[in-house]
Design an enzyme around this catalytic site. Structure first.
Site, PDB file in Angstrom:
ATOM      1  N   LYS A   1      26.102   9.041  28.232  1.00  9.69           N
ATOM      2  CA  LYS A   1      25.195   8.870  27.090  1.00  9.69           C
ATOM      3  C   LYS A   1      25.044   7.386  26.804  1.00  9.69           C
ATOM      4  CE  LYS A   1      26.424   9.830  22.747  1.00  9.69           C
ATOM      5  NZ  LYS A   1      26.040   8.644  21.917  1.00  9.69           N
TER       6      LYS A   1
ATOM      7  N   LYS B   1      17.526   9.216  19.507  1.00  6.97           N
ATOM      8  CA  LYS B   1      17.280   9.858  18.210  1.00  6.97           C
ATOM      9  C   LYS B   1      15.861   9.551  17.711  1.00  6.97           C
ATOM     10  CE  LYS B   1      22.117   9.814  16.688  1.00  6.97           C
ATOM     11  NZ  LYS B   1      22.724   8.921  17.698  1.00  6.97           N
TER      12      LYS B   1
ATOM     13  N   TYR C   1      36.675  12.634  13.616  1.00  7.61           N
ATOM     14  CA  TYR C   1      36.924  13.047  14.988  1.00  7.61           C
ATOM     15  C   TYR C   1      37.583  14.422  15.063  1.00  7.61           C
ATOM     16  CZ  TYR C   1      35.992   8.242  16.512  1.00  7.61           C
ATOM     17  OH  TYR C   1      35.410   7.025  16.778  1.00  7.61           O
TER      18      TYR C   1
END
Length: 277
Positions: A62, A95, A229
């Site tokens: 990514k 995005k 997380y």
């Protein structure tokens, strides 16, 4: 949890209606990994070095390509070559969040040339259904050139503290995805969303949206900027198909060893989830 998440990647690939999702599941099964590494580095050299070193242990890399200080043809060609060498997909975490006409140009035109090298992109639906329609329209145009090799994830939920991507926003994300299944391969979310029902859409038997979950970190519970997380096991246990880990891998003393650890824990969690299926 959606019943599809109880099936193996091989079983899901064999019947998946989305060509890119099918390929992704096949890659995951072949390499025995469900890891997406978020390579948030700022130079082409760092990015390509990470991609080459971590490539054998990941299913997806990514990128945030606009944080690179030296983006160029070298970046594009290098990423494409490494994706072929190590058999992984490229996910540009752009995005998209604008009107349809603008995002079409951002995706398929412009300096970053995203459609040329990114297999997967994502968008927020804050602008409305038109953003999904616009991106799907671009990808299905006769002159697009990449066809089934491209797919969209809708940003349906986020792991940051106080996220507003909840409730009706999430429901609408699913509604819009169901209308563009050929291009929308799934969601960035914390759980499967295939069983979401609304006044305008409901699940179908062939529906199988892929779930990418962010904020996975073995050794930390959060940061000072609101990130929360979870572990590979907890993310996969909640229904993630692919876990996204950033600093836990690329900022580790030994990124390769870290990637191998995430691969091991993610795969073991997946095997535990699918059991004997």
């Amino acid at each position: 949890m959606s019943s599809k998440s109880q099936l193996t990647y091989t079983a899901r690939a064999s019947k998946h209606p989305n060509a890119l999702a099918k390929r992704l599941f096949e890659i995951a099964e072949a390499k025995k990994t469900n890891v997406t590494v978020s390579a948030d580095v700022t130079t082409t050299k760092e990015l390509l070095d990470l991609a080459d070193r971590l490539g054998p242990y990941i299913a997806v890399i990514k990128t945030h390509i606009d944080i690179l200080s030296d983006f160029s043809d070298e970046t594009i060609e290098g990423l494409k070559a490494l994706a072929q060498k190590h058999i992984f997909l490229i996910f540009e975490d752009r995005k998209f969040i604008d009107i349809g006409n603008t995002v079409q140009k951002q995706y398929h035109r412009g300096t970053l040339r995203i459609s040329e090298w990114a297999h997967i992109i994502n968008c927020s639906i804050l602008p409305g259904e038109g953003i999904v329609e616009a991106l799907a329209q671009t990808a299905s145009a006769p002159d697009f050139g990449y066809g089934p090799e491209r797919g969209l994830l809708i940003l349906a939920e986020m792991t940051s503290k106080g996220s507003l991507a909840t409730g009706q926003y999430t429901t609408s994300s699913v509604d819009y995805a169901r209308k563009s299944k050929n291009f929308v391969m799934g969601f960035v979310s914390t759980r499967p969303l295939g069983e979401v029902q609304s006044e305008v859409s409901s699940p179908s038997d062939e529906e199988d949206f892929v779930v990418f979950t962010t904020g996975v970190n073995i050794s930390s519970k959060g940061d000072k900027l609101g990130q929360q997380y979870q572990t590979p096991a907890s993310a996969i246990g909640r229904g993630a198909d692919f876990i996204i880990a950033g600093r836990g891998i690329y900022a580790a003393p030994d990124p390769v060893q870290a990637a191998q650890q995430y691969q091991k824990e993610g795969w073991e969690a997946y095997l535990a989830r699918v059991g004997g299926n």
